[in-house]
Motif scaffolding. Structure first.
Motif, PDB file in Angstrom:
ATOM      1  N   TYR A 228       1.142  89.607   5.022  1.00  0.00           N
ATOM      2  CA  TYR A 228       2.462  89.811   4.413  1.00  0.00           C
ATOM      3  C   TYR A 228       2.434  90.581   3.092  1.00  0.00           C
ATOM      4  CZ  TYR A 228       3.613  85.902   7.538  1.00  0.00           C
ATOM      5  OH  TYR A 228       3.739  85.088   8.616  1.00  0.00           O
ATOM      6  N   VAL A 229       1.481  90.245   2.217  1.00  0.00           N
ATOM      7  CA  VAL A 229       1.453  90.809   0.864  1.00  0.00           C
ATOM      8  C   VAL A 229       0.107  91.488   0.610  1.00  0.00           C
ATOM      9  CG1 VAL A 229       1.589  90.292  -1.601  1.00  0.00           C
ATOM     10  CG2 VAL A 229       2.993  88.998   0.023  1.00  0.00           C
ATOM     11  N   ILE A 230       0.148  92.681   0.028  1.00  0.00           N
ATOM     12  CA  ILE A 230      -1.080  93.353  -0.396  1.00  0.00           C
ATOM     13  C   ILE A 230      -0.867  93.911  -1.798  1.00  0.00           C
ATOM     14  CG2 ILE A 230      -1.942  93.969   1.893  1.00  0.00           C
ATOM     15  CD1 ILE A 230      -0.750  96.752   1.514  1.00  0.00           C
ATOM     16  N   ASN A 231      -1.939  93.954  -2.580  1.00  0.00           N
ATOM     17  CA  ASN A 231      -1.878  94.583  -3.894  1.00  0.00           C
ATOM     18  C   ASN A 231      -3.251  95.175  -4.213  1.00  0.00           C
ATOM     19  OD1 ASN A 231      -3.490  92.503  -5.553  1.00  0.00           O
ATOM     20  ND2 ASN A 231      -1.914  91.229  -4.580  1.00  0.00           N
ATOM     21  N   PRO A 232      -3.328  96.091  -5.170  1.00  0.00           N
ATOM     22  CA  PRO A 232      -4.593  96.790  -5.448  1.00  0.00           C
ATOM     23  C   PRO A 232      -5.758  95.878  -5.816  1.00  0.00           C
ATOM     24  CG  PRO A 232      -2.760  97.926  -6.491  1.00  0.00           C
ATOM     25  CD  PRO A 232      -2.216  96.639  -5.963  1.00  0.00           C
ATOM     26  N   SER A 233      -5.478  94.695  -6.356  1.00  0.00           N
ATOM     27  CA  SER A 233      -6.553  93.792  -6.768  1.00  0.00           C
ATOM     28  C   SER A 233      -7.346  93.236  -5.587  1.00  0.00           C
ATOM     29  CB  SER A 233      -5.981  92.630  -7.582  1.00  0.00           C
ATOM     30  OG  SER A 233      -5.118  91.836  -6.789  1.00  0.00           O
ATOM     31  N   GLN A 234      -6.814  93.408  -4.367  1.00  0.00           N
ATOM     32  CA  GLN A 234      -7.520  92.939  -3.183  1.00  0.00           C
ATOM     33  C   GLN A 234      -8.584  93.918  -2.702  1.00  0.00           C
ATOM     34  OE1 GLN A 234      -3.855  92.446  -0.888  1.00  0.00           O
ATOM     35  NE2 GLN A 234      -4.244  90.248  -0.757  1.00  0.00           N
ATOM     36  N   PHE A 235      -8.620  95.114  -3.300  1.00  0.00           N
ATOM     37  CA  PHE A 235      -9.518  96.164  -2.812  1.00  0.00           C
ATOM     38  C   PHE A 235     -10.417  96.687  -3.932  1.00  0.00           C
ATOM     39  CE2 PHE A 235      -5.429  96.285  -0.565  1.00  0.00           C
ATOM     40  CZ  PHE A 235      -5.859  95.923   0.713  1.00  0.00           C
ATOM     41  N   THR A 236     -10.912  95.770  -4.722  1.00  0.00           N
ATOM     42  CA  THR A 236     -11.771  96.137  -5.843  1.00  0.00           C
ATOM     43  C   THR A 236     -13.233  96.256  -5.393  1.00  0.00           C
ATOM     44  OG1 THR A 236     -12.098  93.812  -6.426  1.00  0.00           O
ATOM     45  CG2 THR A 236     -10.249  94.966  -7.478  1.00  0.00           C
ATOM     46  N   PHE A 237     -14.095  96.467  -6.378  1.00  0.00           N
ATOM     47  CA  PHE A 237     -15.534  96.538  -6.156  1.00  0.00           C
ATOM     48  C   PHE A 237     -16.059  95.285  -5.448  1.00  0.00           C
ATOM     49  CE2 PHE A 237     -19.644  95.218  -8.110  1.00  0.00           C
ATOM     50  CZ  PHE A 237     -20.470  96.128  -7.463  1.00  0.00           C
ATOM     51  N   ASN A 238     -15.470  94.136  -5.766  1.00  0.00           N
ATOM     52  CA  ASN A 238     -15.910  92.881  -5.156  1.00  0.00           C
ATOM     53  C   ASN A 238     -15.722  92.879  -3.646  1.00  0.00           C
ATOM     54  OD1 ASN A 238     -16.674  91.747  -7.592  1.00  0.00           O
ATOM     55  ND2 ASN A 238     -14.649  90.863  -7.991  1.00  0.00           N
ATOM     56  N   ARG A 239     -14.654  93.529  -3.182  1.00  0.00           N
ATOM     57  CA  ARG A 239     -14.415  93.603  -1.744  1.00  0.00           C
ATOM     58  C   ARG A 239     -15.500  94.424  -1.055  1.00  0.00           C
ATOM     59  NH1 ARG A 239     -12.019  90.541   2.087  1.00  0.00           N
ATOM     60  NH2 ARG A 239     -11.413  91.796   3.861  1.00  0.00           N
ATOM     61  N   SER A 240     -15.901  95.532  -1.675  1.00  0.00           N
ATOM     62  CA  SER A 240     -16.980  96.357  -1.116  1.00  0.00           C
ATOM     63  C   SER A 240     -18.278  95.561  -1.057  1.00  0.00           C
ATOM     64  CB  SER A 240     -17.181  97.623  -1.959  1.00  0.00           C
ATOM     65  OG  SER A 240     -16.084  98.502  -1.829  1.00  0.00           O
ATOM     66  N   ILE A 241     -18.519  94.759  -2.085  1.00  0.00           N
ATOM     67  CA  ILE A 241     -19.730  93.931  -2.118  1.00  0.00           C
ATOM     68  C   ILE A 241     -19.692  92.884  -1.008  1.00  0.00           C
ATOM     69  CG2 ILE A 241     -21.013  92.220  -3.451  1.00  0.00           C
ATOM     70  CD1 ILE A 241     -21.476  95.059  -4.369  1.00  0.00           C
ATOM     71  N   ASP A 242     -18.516  92.284  -0.774  1.00  0.00           N
ATOM     72  CA  ASP A 242     -18.377  91.294   0.304  1.00  0.00           C
ATOM     73  C   ASP A 242     -18.761  91.897   1.660  1.00  0.00           C
ATOM     74  OD1 ASP A 242     -17.548  89.320  -1.406  1.00  0.00           O
ATOM     75  OD2 ASP A 242     -15.406  89.643  -1.045  1.00  0.00           O
ATOM     76  N   ILE A 243     -18.307  93.125   1.905  1.00  0.00           N
ATOM     77  CA  ILE A 243     -18.623  93.794   3.173  1.00  0.00           C
ATOM     78  C   ILE A 243     -20.112  94.108   3.239  1.00  0.00           C
ATOM     79  CG2 ILE A 243     -18.058  95.750   4.669  1.00  0.00           C
ATOM     80  CD1 ILE A 243     -15.417  96.017   3.043  1.00  0.00           C
ATOM     81  N   LEU A 244     -20.672  94.569   2.123  1.00  0.00           N
ATOM     82  CA  LEU A 244     -22.098  94.878   2.063  1.00  0.00           C
ATOM     83  C   LEU A 244     -22.942  93.641   2.328  1.00  0.00           C
ATOM     84  CD1 LEU A 244     -24.411  96.874   1.388  1.00  0.00           C
ATOM     85  CD2 LEU A 244     -24.131  96.219  -1.010  1.00  0.00           C
ATOM     86  N   VAL A 245     -22.514  92.495   1.778  1.00  0.00           N
ATOM     87  CA  VAL A 245     -23.249  91.240   1.969  1.00  0.00           C
ATOM     88  C   VAL A 245     -23.327  90.895   3.456  1.00  0.00           C
ATOM     89  CG1 VAL A 245     -23.089  88.736   1.649  1.00  0.00           C
ATOM     90  CG2 VAL A 245     -22.844  90.256  -0.313  1.00  0.00           C
ATOM     91  N   MET A 246     -22.236  91.090   4.188  1.00  0.00           N
ATOM     92  CA  MET A 246     -22.243  90.795   5.619  1.00  0.00           C
ATOM     93  C   MET A 246     -23.251  91.661   6.360  1.00  0.00           C
ATOM     94  SD  MET A 246     -18.259  90.083   6.617  1.00  0.00           S
ATOM     95  CE  MET A 246     -17.478  91.255   5.526  1.00  0.00           C
ATOM     96  N   VAL A 247     -23.336  92.929   5.976  1.00  0.00           N
ATOM     97  CA  VAL A 247     -24.273  93.851   6.629  1.00  0.00           C
ATOM     98  C   VAL A 247     -25.717  93.451   6.323  1.00  0.00           C
ATOM     99  CG1 VAL A 247     -25.074  96.246   6.736  1.00  0.00           C
ATOM    100  CG2 VAL A 247     -22.629  95.761   6.620  1.00  0.00           C
ATOM    101  N   VAL A 248     -26.005  93.182   5.056  1.00  0.00           N
ATOM    102  CA  VAL A 248     -27.368  92.820   4.642  1.00  0.00           C
ATOM    103  C   VAL A 248     -27.741  91.443   5.179  1.00  0.00           C
ATOM    104  CG1 VAL A 248     -28.865  92.388   2.660  1.00  0.00           C
ATOM    105  CG2 VAL A 248     -27.232  94.274   2.591  1.00  0.00           C
TER     106      VAL A 248
END
Length: 317
Positions: A228-248
């Motif tokens: 329902y709701v999205i804002n720029p704070s949901q797509f910060t550097f931390n989000r990229s790290i979360d995805i990277l963690v899943m891969v590693v």
């Protein structure tokens, strides 16, 4: 239909996807998977798409990217804006298409200069471009600035998520087995040797990067039309790290491991919700233990294959 598409392995994978879909659908209908567990399940599916798409760039092509959240942001806002104007499935598919086009163009602009870099320099460059995307979105009127978008129609459904996961896996697995995919594997192993053999390394790295960006955009669109709701704070550097963690965590270069890691981390986060004070400590400790005792990830580069299973049965006979 070509005969190679009707082999036992592909039929087994299709049957597995159908069984998973039907079992989860039944569990949702009878209330075993309630709304709380359903949110977790939806998150796992979105994270599988993100992990698989990033694994293509990092695990298959060997390019260390930290900009995946930027492409997820493009897909989320494209779908959010379009579906607010067209609150139906047609609007969602149009939003997906808009996200694909924008993500592909941005990925080309980003990848052509940055993919000539290597290692930490590439990671920093892609991280910088992801932040540029986020800041641009944060300062645009059409995206409602830092407040973000609210009232996005909830159009993401369980069938759409399963279709999205299947599309991501089919695209990445088929790309890996294709001639460009084999070129990417060669680049991952030794880029200098690949260049010496006449492989246009920049070209194939750009292709992999664009495909990964488009799939991340798809995940972003499904994310936006689910929460329902999205804002720029949901797509910060931390989000990229979360995805990277899943891969590693799962293992770089294995799509099976990306699926398992996304599911494991999703379930772990759900279990640790009741321990908010120490949740991140336990989560971080689990990752540290995995990296110490299994640095290649849960599966490394291993893939689960029905083909090997069929060969073993044939050998036993």
């Amino acid at each position: 239909m070509p005969k190679q598409l009707l082999n036992k392995e592909n039929i087994a994978w299709l049957a597995s996807a159908i069984v998973i879909f039907l079992v989860c659908s039944v569990l949702m209908n009878v209330g075993i998977i309630n709304s709380y567990y359903q949110i977790t399940l939806y998150n796992i599916c979105i994270n599988i798409i993100l992990a698989v798409s990033l694994n293509l760039v990092i695990g298959i092509c060997g390019q260390f990217s930290l900009g995946h959240a930027g492409f997820m942001c493009i897909g989320a806002y494209s779908a959010g804006i379009v579906t607010k104007m067209m609150p139906n499935l047609g609007g969602l598919f149009l939003g997906l298409l808009v996200g694909f086009v924008i993500s592909a163009i941005v990925a080309l602009i980003v990848s052509i200069p940055t993919l000539r870099l290597k290692g930490d320099y590439l990671a920093i460059a892609t991280l910088g471009f992801a932040e540029i995307i986020r800041i641009i979105v944060q300062n645009m009127k059409i995206t409602n600035g830092a407040a973000g978008l609210s009232g996005i129609p909830r159009l993401t459904t369980w069938p759409l998520l399963i279709i999205g996961v299947v599309i991501a896996l089919v695209v990445v697995c088929n790309f890996t087995r294709s001639a460009p995919g084999r070129a990417c594997l060669s680049i991952r192993e030794d880029e200098i040797a690949s260049e010496a053999m006449g492989i246009n390394t920049t070209r194939y790295k750009v292709i992999a990067f664009v495909i990964g960006a488009i799939l991340a955009s798809m995940a972003g669109a499904l994310f936006a039309c689910n929460f329902y709701v999205i804002n720029p704070s949901q797509f910060t550097f931390n989000r990229s790290i979360d995805i990277l963690v899943m891969v590693v965590f799962g293992g770089m270069g294995s799509m099976t491991s990306s699926v398992i890691a996304a599911a494991a981390i999703g379930i772990l986060n759900m279990i640790l919700q009741n321990f908010s004070d120490i949740r991140m400590i336990i989560y971080g400790l689990a990752l540290v233990i995995i990296m110490i005792f299994k640095p290649s990830g849960l599966l490394g580069t291993k893939e689960f294959s029905f083909k090997k299973l069929f060969q073993k049965r044939k050998g036993n006979r």
